[in-house]
Design a protein around this motif. Sequence first.
Motif, short mmCIF file in Angstrom:
data_model
loop_
_atom_site.label_atom_id
_atom_site.label_comp_id
_atom_site.label_asym_id
_atom_site.label_seq_id
_atom_site.Cartn_x
_atom_site.Cartn_y
_atom_site.Cartn_z
N TYR A 82 1.25 -15.93 17.81
CA TYR A 82 1.77 -16.33 19.13
C TYR A 82 1.53 -17.83 19.38
CZ TYR A 82 3.93 -12.20 20.97
OH TYR A 82 4.83 -11.18 21.18
N TYR A 90 -3.54 -16.66 23.44
CA TYR A 90 -4.11 -15.38 23.88
C TYR A 90 -5.48 -15.21 23.22
CZ TYR A 90 0.11 -13.94 26.24
OH TYR A 90 1.17 -13.86 27.12
N HIS A 219 9.93 -18.59 24.75
CA HIS A 219 9.29 -17.45 25.39
C HIS A 219 9.39 -17.60 26.90
CE1 HIS A 219 6.25 -14.49 26.37
NE2 HIS A 219 6.41 -14.04 25.15
N ASN A 233 3.40 -8.66 27.06
CA ASN A 233 4.31 -8.75 25.90
C ASN A 233 4.08 -7.57 24.97
OD1 ASN A 233 5.28 -11.48 26.51
ND2 ASN A 233 3.17 -12.07 26.07
N ASN A 235 5.24 -6.18 21.19
CA ASN A 235 5.86 -6.62 19.94
C ASN A 235 5.31 -5.77 18.80
OD1 ASN A 235 7.19 -8.24 18.04
ND2 ASN A 235 6.63 -10.16 19.05
#
Length: 399
Positions: A82, A90, A219, A233, A235
């Motif tokens: 990310y 994160y 994003h 999010n 994924n």
Amino acid sequence: MSLELSERLKQMAPSATMAMAAKAKELKAQGRSIISFTAGEPNFNTPDAAKKFAVKAMNENQTHYTVTAGAIELRQAIAGYYARHFDLKYDAAKEIITGTGAKQLLYEAMGCLVNPGDEVILFAPAWVSYYEQIKLFGGVPVIIDTESDNYIPSPDKLEQAVNNKTKIIILNNPNNPTGAVYPHDVLEKIARIAVKHNLIIINDEIYERLIYGVNYLPHVLKLVPDARDLILNINGVSKSYAMTGWRLGYALGCEKIIKGLNSLQGHLTSNTSSITQWAAVGALTEPEVELEVENMRVEFGKRRDLAVKLLNEIPGLKFTEPSGAFYIFIDISNFLNKKLANGKIYKDDAAFCNDILDEKGLGLVPGSAFLSSNHVRISYSCSEDDIIEGMKRLKEFLA
Ligand code: PMP
Ligand code: GLU
């Protein structure tokens, strides 16, 4: 003995994507010639790096429970992805959880966030499982149709649908089943509406690597950083890395929500397979995998062009050209309620899909499963030869 299933289950429709894919597989196993445009799953092989990491994990006896959220090395690999790919930070220890597919994490998200009566906004057509997952927790799906807006959500319609019961907006970009990729200004407006009304956005970005024409999608959080704590999010490795069978998905969001998912998952599956987790570390960290992912994207782009070209050669079909994922959503209303080449008349998309599979050996998914009747979805994640043969069968059926 009279056996009663729960009311909850009785109200649930089975997953049409899984059901149609299973039916196509069953007919194939019986020796029929079947072309399956059903489930969206890449026909490529899992990258070698992922397999090597899995074998190494087994040989090193990484075969026990991990913590529920997944091995910290995997969560660090996801945080690294990310940061690298989206320029978003994160905390691997507190803001990321991994589970058995994005599907499980979506289910957990509904379980952690939805109280009975809470409204959850869905843009239709929408992927099959959202609606059922919302209902399972007593939530009320509120559907905003996008068909007349070229499958792009309208921020104005969203603003009108929000009331004091609204809790969540589900975003799925690139979209399954339409293949739409949402413009930046639309994403930004949606996130601003979420911030204004304190709504959570479940941001299902499982197809983020599959966009055509451009190779990078900003994003939504880069557009509206204030929305950070409101965006969850979702994924996973299924689509980008051709790893559907390994079952690994991830969620990234604020600590409070991730902690909630963790509690629920602790009573559900605990961690996903430890071997799968290490395979995903390989996929997410080994540099050569990036090139493989890009090659798959380029291949899917060619298949999209081929599928679009062949569909355009069938008079009467209507569709919006997709820019992402690997689906095309086709309006078949011109072919319903009239006699087709086989002498039959179909009243709805489900009957149409059943018969085209039985008679022509072509597997499609009915649009009604995606909250949009009179349509069918094709997945072009299969080989070019299959696309050519499948389109030939579709053309004959509609002749
Ligand atoms: N979200 C969407 C929009 C999907 O199409 C899928 C399909 N597999 C999923 C989530 C779930 O993916 P998985 O469980 O394989 O990670
Ligand atoms: N997501 C894929 C699809 O829509 C796989 C099936 C499923 O998970 O529903 O076909």
